[in-house]
Scaffold this active site. Structure first.
Site, PDB file in Angstrom:
ATOM      1  CE  LYS A 271     -15.151  22.485 -25.267  1.00 47.65           C
ATOM      2  NZ  LYS A 271     -14.777  22.904 -26.651  1.00 47.65           N
TER       3      LYS A 271
ATOM      4  CD  GLU B 180     -12.690  25.542 -29.506  1.00 42.02           C
ATOM      5  OE1 GLU B 180     -13.356  24.501 -29.330  1.00 42.02           O
ATOM      6  OE2 GLU B 180     -11.470  25.620 -29.277  1.00 42.02           O
TER       7      GLU B 180
ATOM      8  CB  SER C 277      -6.270  15.499 -31.503  1.00 41.18           C
ATOM      9  OG  SER C 277      -6.178  16.381 -30.403  1.00 41.18           O
TER      10      SER C 277
ATOM     11  CB  CYS D  57     -11.751   9.759 -36.400  1.00 40.80           C
ATOM     12  SG  CYS D  57     -13.290   8.889 -36.188  1.00 40.80           S
TER      13      CYS D  57
ATOM     14  CD  GLU E 285      -5.840  12.337 -36.728  1.00 40.69           C
ATOM     15  OE1 GLU E 285      -5.596  12.942 -35.672  1.00 40.69           O
ATOM     16  OE2 GLU E 285      -6.908  11.756 -36.938  1.00 40.69           O
TER      17      GLU E 285
HETATM   18  P1  NAD Z   1      -9.161  18.536 -30.684  1.00 45.20           P
HETATM   19  O1  NAD Z   1      -8.517  17.490 -29.857  1.00 45.20           O
HETATM   20  O2  NAD Z   1      -8.365  19.732 -31.063  1.00 45.20           O
HETATM   21  O3  NAD Z   1     -10.449  19.125 -29.909  1.00 45.20           O
HETATM   22  C1  NAD Z   1     -11.423  18.267 -29.362  1.00 45.20           C
HETATM   23  C2  NAD Z   1     -12.089  18.983 -28.184  1.00 45.20           C
HETATM   24  O4  NAD Z   1     -11.109  19.253 -27.180  1.00 45.20           O
HETATM   25  C3  NAD Z   1     -12.713  20.323 -28.565  1.00 45.20           C
HETATM   26  O5  NAD Z   1     -13.945  20.465 -27.893  1.00 45.20           O
HETATM   27  C4  NAD Z   1     -11.681  21.343 -28.074  1.00 45.20           C
HETATM   28  O6  NAD Z   1     -12.273  22.559 -27.673  1.00 45.20           O
HETATM   29  C5  NAD Z   1     -11.054  20.645 -26.885  1.00 45.20           C
HETATM   30  N1  NAD Z   1      -9.644  21.015 -26.710  1.00 45.20           N
HETATM   31  C6  NAD Z   1      -8.753  21.366 -27.686  1.00 45.20           C
HETATM   32  N2  NAD Z   1      -7.550  21.640 -27.144  1.00 45.20           N
HETATM   33  C7  NAD Z   1      -7.670  21.443 -25.808  1.00 45.20           C
HETATM   34  C8  NAD Z   1      -6.753  21.550 -24.725  1.00 45.20           C
HETATM   35  N3  NAD Z   1      -5.474  21.918 -24.891  1.00 45.20           N
HETATM   36  N4  NAD Z   1      -7.210  21.271 -23.478  1.00 45.20           N
HETATM   37  C9  NAD Z   1      -8.483  20.902 -23.294  1.00 45.20           C
HETATM   38  N5  NAD Z   1      -9.397  20.786 -24.285  1.00 45.20           N
HETATM   39  C10 NAD Z   1      -8.997  21.043 -25.531  1.00 45.20           C
HETATM   40  O7  NAD Z   1      -9.773  17.815 -31.961  1.00 45.20           O
HETATM   41  P2  NAD Z   1     -10.448  18.476 -33.242  1.00 45.20           P
HETATM   42  O8  NAD Z   1      -9.403  19.136 -34.058  1.00 45.20           O
HETATM   43  O9  NAD Z   1     -11.656  19.254 -32.860  1.00 45.20           O
HETATM   44  O10 NAD Z   1     -10.976  17.167 -33.997  1.00 45.20           O
HETATM   45  C11 NAD Z   1     -10.184  16.395 -34.838  1.00 45.20           C
HETATM   46  C12 NAD Z   1      -9.548  15.244 -34.081  1.00 45.20           C
HETATM   47  O11 NAD Z   1     -10.555  14.420 -33.494  1.00 45.20           O
HETATM   48  C13 NAD Z   1      -8.765  14.307 -34.999  1.00 45.20           C
HETATM   49  O12 NAD Z   1      -7.581  13.935 -34.338  1.00 45.20           O
HETATM   50  C14 NAD Z   1      -9.687  13.119 -35.186  1.00 45.20           C
HETATM   51  O13 NAD Z   1      -9.042  11.909 -35.505  1.00 45.20           O
HETATM   52  C15 NAD Z   1     -10.324  13.055 -33.839  1.00 45.20           C
HETATM   53  N6  NAD Z   1     -11.593  12.324 -33.887  1.00 45.20           N
HETATM   54  C16 NAD Z   1     -11.607  11.074 -33.351  1.00 45.20           C
HETATM   55  C17 NAD Z   1     -12.774  10.339 -33.410  1.00 45.20           C
HETATM   56  C18 NAD Z   1     -12.827   8.957 -32.831  1.00 45.20           C
HETATM   57  O14 NAD Z   1     -13.916   8.441 -32.725  1.00 45.20           O
HETATM   58  N7  NAD Z   1     -11.725   8.352 -32.443  1.00 45.20           N
HETATM   59  C19 NAD Z   1     -13.921  10.888 -33.999  1.00 45.20           C
HETATM   60  C20 NAD Z   1     -13.864  12.171 -34.512  1.00 45.20           C
HETATM   61  C21 NAD Z   1     -12.681  12.884 -34.453  1.00 45.20           C
END
Ligand code: NAD
Length: 498
Positions: free
Chosen positions: A174, A177, A227, A282, A383
């Protein structure tokens, strides 16, 4: 006509039947370039059923068969590196050379997975008791789901599915989006490489799809990157449903610069790691901790470098930094700078007024450099995930270390110094998962494993490398005897070694 991005289920493109859709932007222009259907529960169930149906065949396929498919996939990804990078730039916004780098790092994980026959070797001990042998084997866990963030739409999924599939699992991905096309393109390449239908499925969606994956009885394990609040939710909900979960979260990476550091090297590193991919990494450096008088020497050099940075459309070869992912995120990041200014930080470089000619609708924000940031400011505590570098001045090495230890995130960190003893002490002392010594973005190679500490990771195993193999397999131990007449007879005692 706006393009529609479909799911990829059972080896085919499947049009979403859901009436919920999400816009996919070109962040450089601000235009909607595609729409993606957000899966209903029934659509997720179809993807999981497809993975479930493919499982028996795939997990029983020989290591030789799996290795050949993985090698063929490696070749196709290598041939299409630039196609993947272009798609990525169009939907994410990062500059093309950075997108090429992302694909290359993903490719390295596929190359690691090509060594599956070596990676899946078990252990064997002969004669653990008289005429008894014992051995272990690693078996797949079953159907695995991957949920991935927007910022590395090619690489982060590649941290997961090549290794899971090499280990004999089937996979439902997944992706974010916000930039979903790359994952479908890569799944098509895997199918072309000979991967049987259903072994890798891509289903687009939001919380509805994620929640269904978290509770679906046929999903055995979840790999998540995103996140911290969502990572915590995924870990808690997935484990409550009896699944194996690894959930990587957000970050606030500190780069410590000691007064003896090579200041040109440190300035290059701070600008590259702070503003590369517009800070949407990240492993980006978002806090610069200058020790003693380091700031006086370092900050002018950083300002000189920022002054000549080219911000623009990621497909323009002259651009070094692209736009942010969407308008809401751009405005949120700029809001942190507004707040820091109100809280008393010094705005040394202000990227807020930046306009890119010909791209007035794009989601651009120029590099921002904030000095005299304190630990109570929101730009320090939270962040930001944008091109904002906060400078915190520390009197001593111990003060710098205390800052890092006081922060809830623990993903990456770096130290810049010419003192080997200080660097060695730092790498030993620091409570962070990935550490750079004169290297600002210490992303582990494919044959190590990637993972932060503290609130940057929920679960115990890191991603890819041998931790990936451990996560996607279960260990089984066999104790075997081929009976001879002298061993016969009932014995109710606990087995003892003789
Ligand atoms: P996000 O947490 O908003 O989304 C990540 C995934 O979760 C997406 O597929 C999204 O559709 C899904 N999602 C979002 N809200 C949700 C909810 N309420 N319930 C269930 N699923 C949900 O993250 P983002 O904005 O796409 O990416 C940026 C974040 O990812 C930053 O915080 C970054 O630090 C982190 N990140 C971490 C790493 C790592 O290796 N630690 C690597 C890349 C990115």
């Amino acid at each position: 006509m706006t393009n529609t991005i479909h799911h990829f289920i059972g080896g085919q493109h499947v049009e979403s039947t859901s009436d919920r859709r999400s816009d996919v932007f070109n962040p450089a222009t601000g235009e909607v370039q595609a729409r993606v259907g957000l899966a209903s529960i029934a659509e997720v169930d179809t993807a999981v059923a497809s993975a479930r149906a493919a499982l028996e065949g795939w997990k029983n396929s020989s290591l030789a068969t799996r290795t050949r498919v993985l090698f063929a996939f490696r070749e196709l990804v290598n041939q299409h590196k630039d196609d993947i990078a272009r798609l990525l730039t169009l939907e994410h916004g990062k500059v093309f050379s950075d997108a090429q780098g992302e694909v290359q790092r993903g490719l390295e994980v596929i190359e690691f997975a090509c060594g599956l026959s070596q990676l899946l070797k078990g252990e064997m001990s002969e004669n653990v008791s008289t005429d008894v042998d014992s051995y272990s084997m690693r078996q797949p866990v079953g159907v695995v789901a991957g949920i991935t963030p927007f910022n590395f739409p090619a690489m982060v999924p590649m941290w997961m599915y090549p290794i899971a599939i090499a280990c004999g699992n089937t996979f439902v991905l997944k992706p974010s989006e916000r930039d979903p096309s790359v994952t479908v393109f890569c799944a098509e390449l895997f199918a072309k490489a000979g991967l049987p239908p259903g072994v890798l499925n891509v289903v687009h969606g939001d919380k509805v799809a994620v929640d269904r994956l978290l509770e679906h009885p046929d999903v055995a394990a979840i790999s998540f990157v995103g996140s911290t609040p969502i990572a915590r939710y995924i870990y808690e909900t997935g484990t409550q449903h009896g699944k194996r979960v690894q959930a990587l979260g957000g970050a606030k990476n500190h780069m410590v610069v000691l007064p003896d550091a090579d200041m040109d090297l440190a300035a290059d590193a701070a600008v590259g790691a702070g503003f590369g991919s517009a800070g949407e990494r990240c492993m980006a450096i978002s806090v610069l901790v200058t020790v003693g008088n380091a700031a006086d020497k370092l900050l002018p050099k950083i300002q000189e470098r920022i002054a000549v940075l080219q911000v623009g459309n990621g497909l323009d070869p002259a651009s070094q930094m692209g736009p942010l992912i969407n308008k809401a995120h751009r405005d949120r990041v700029a809001g942190y700078v507004d707040q820091a200014e109100k809280d008393g930080a010094t705005i040394l470089v202000d990227g807020r007024p930046l306009k890119v000619p010909g791209h007035e609708g794009g989601f651009f924000l120029g590099p921002c450099l904030l000095d005299h940031v304190t630990t109570s400011m929101s730009c320090y505590r939270e962040e930001i995930f944008g091109p904002v570098l906060s400078v915190v001045r520390a009197a001593t090495y111990d003060d710098a270390l205390a800052l890092i230890h006081g922060h809830p995130y623990g993903n990456g960190t770096a130290i810049f110094t010419n003192d080997g003893g200080a660097a060695r002490k730092f790498q030993h002392d620091v409570q962070i998962g990935m550490v750079g010594v004169n290297v600002p973005i210490p992303v582990p190679l494919a044959y190590y494993s990637f993972g932060g500490w503290k609130q940057s990771l929920f679960g115990d195993l890191h991603m890819y490398g041998m931790d990936g193999v451990r996560f996607y397999t279960r260990n089984k131990v066999v104790i075997a005897r081929w009976p001879e007449p002298r061993f016969r007879g009932v014995d109710l005692g606990f087995p003892q070694n003789k």
